[in-house]
Motif scaffolding. Structure first.
Motif, PDB file in Angstrom:
ATOM      1  N   GLU A   7      13.434 -17.908 -20.256  1.00 17.80           N
ATOM      2  CA  GLU A   7      12.859 -16.465 -20.054  1.00 17.80           C
ATOM      3  C   GLU A   7      12.684 -15.527 -21.127  1.00 17.80           C
ATOM      4  OE1 GLU A   7      14.673 -14.183 -16.293  1.00 17.80           O
ATOM      5  OE2 GLU A   7      16.123 -15.417 -17.044  1.00 17.80           O
ATOM      6  N   ARG A  11       5.684 -15.315 -21.348  1.00 17.15           N
ATOM      7  CA  ARG A  11       5.012 -16.237 -20.547  1.00 17.15           C
ATOM      8  C   ARG A  11       3.566 -16.576 -21.022  1.00 17.15           C
ATOM      9  NH1 ARG A  11       5.904 -13.354 -14.989  1.00 17.15           N
ATOM     10  NH2 ARG A  11       6.569 -11.364 -16.477  1.00 17.15           N
ATOM     11  N   LYS A  14       2.591 -19.714 -22.848  1.00 17.84           N
ATOM     12  CA  LYS A  14       2.116 -21.211 -21.893  1.00 17.84           C
ATOM     13  C   LYS A  14       0.631 -21.419 -22.116  1.00 17.84           C
ATOM     14  CE  LYS A  14       1.894 -22.478 -17.128  1.00 17.84           C
ATOM     15  NZ  LYS A  14       2.265 -22.470 -15.843  1.00 17.84           N
ATOM     16  N   TRP A  23       6.021 -24.981 -17.199  1.00 15.26           N
ATOM     17  CA  TRP A  23       6.270 -23.834 -16.496  1.00 15.26           C
ATOM     18  C   TRP A  23       7.316 -23.013 -16.878  1.00 15.26           C
ATOM     19  CZ3 TRP A  23       4.801 -24.557 -11.102  1.00 15.26           C
ATOM     20  CH2 TRP A  23       4.007 -25.512 -10.606  1.00 15.26           C
ATOM     21  N   THR A  24       7.240 -21.871 -16.382  1.00 14.78           N
ATOM     22  CA  THR A  24       7.880 -20.596 -16.912  1.00 14.78           C
ATOM     23  C   THR A  24       9.449 -20.650 -15.841  1.00 14.78           C
ATOM     24  OG1 THR A  24       7.036 -18.706 -15.549  1.00 14.78           O
ATOM     25  CG2 THR A  24       6.039 -19.361 -17.789  1.00 14.78           C
ATOM     26  N   GLU A  27       8.301 -18.518 -12.913  1.00 17.44           N
ATOM     27  CA  GLU A  27       7.417 -19.096 -12.013  1.00 17.44           C
ATOM     28  C   GLU A  27       8.303 -20.227 -11.077  1.00 17.44           C
ATOM     29  OE1 GLU A  27       3.177 -19.973 -14.214  1.00 17.44           O
ATOM     30  OE2 GLU A  27       4.795 -21.662 -14.809  1.00 17.44           O
ATOM     31  N   SER A  31      14.679 -16.815 -12.545  1.00 21.27           N
ATOM     32  CA  SER A  31      15.054 -15.712 -13.272  1.00 21.27           C
ATOM     33  C   SER A  31      16.438 -15.270 -13.200  1.00 21.27           C
ATOM     34  CB  SER A  31      13.940 -14.593 -12.805  1.00 21.27           C
ATOM     35  OG  SER A  31      12.763 -14.883 -13.039  1.00 21.27           O
TER      36      SER A  31
END
Length: 108
Positions: A7, A11, A14, A23-24, A27, A31
């Motif tokens: 986090e 982002r 990426k 991936w975040t 996503e 979170s």
């Protein structure tokens, strides 16, 4: 190799790693998860590497036991312009890091 962007990493970073399965946390719907829970979710979902700017993670979690590799981006801030110069070295590390390892990229 599945990579998770923490986090604390912007982002848009990426986009600089499109040749990896990345991936975040957002996503994945993770979170706000604490580091221990995040590492467990990573393993359950088949992630092998966490890309972060959190320099304290190695002291807070047993990464060897978790079986997840961690790449720590060491920059003056976690802003994209500060992190972008680290991407070439980060790519090299991503291709050789082993589970349980923590490798710092950048810094002085």
């Amino acid at each position: 190799m599945r990579i998770l962007l923490d986090e604390c990493v912007p982002r848009p970073l990426k986009r600089e790693l499109i040749d990896y399965e990345i991936w975040t946390v957002v996503e994945m719907g993770w979170s706000g998860k604490k580091n221990g829970a995040l590492l467990q979710l990573m393993v359950q979902e088949g992630f092998t590497i966490l890309l972060t700017t959190d320099q304290n993670l190695r002291y807070q979690q047993n990464l060897q036991q978790a079986g997840v590799a961690v790449v720590v981006l060491m920059a003056p801030s976690n802003r994209l312009p500060d992190l972008l110069p680290l991407i070439p070295d980060a790519r090299n590390v991503l291709n050789m890091i082993a589970p349980g390892e923590v490798i710092e990229v950048g810094g002085s």
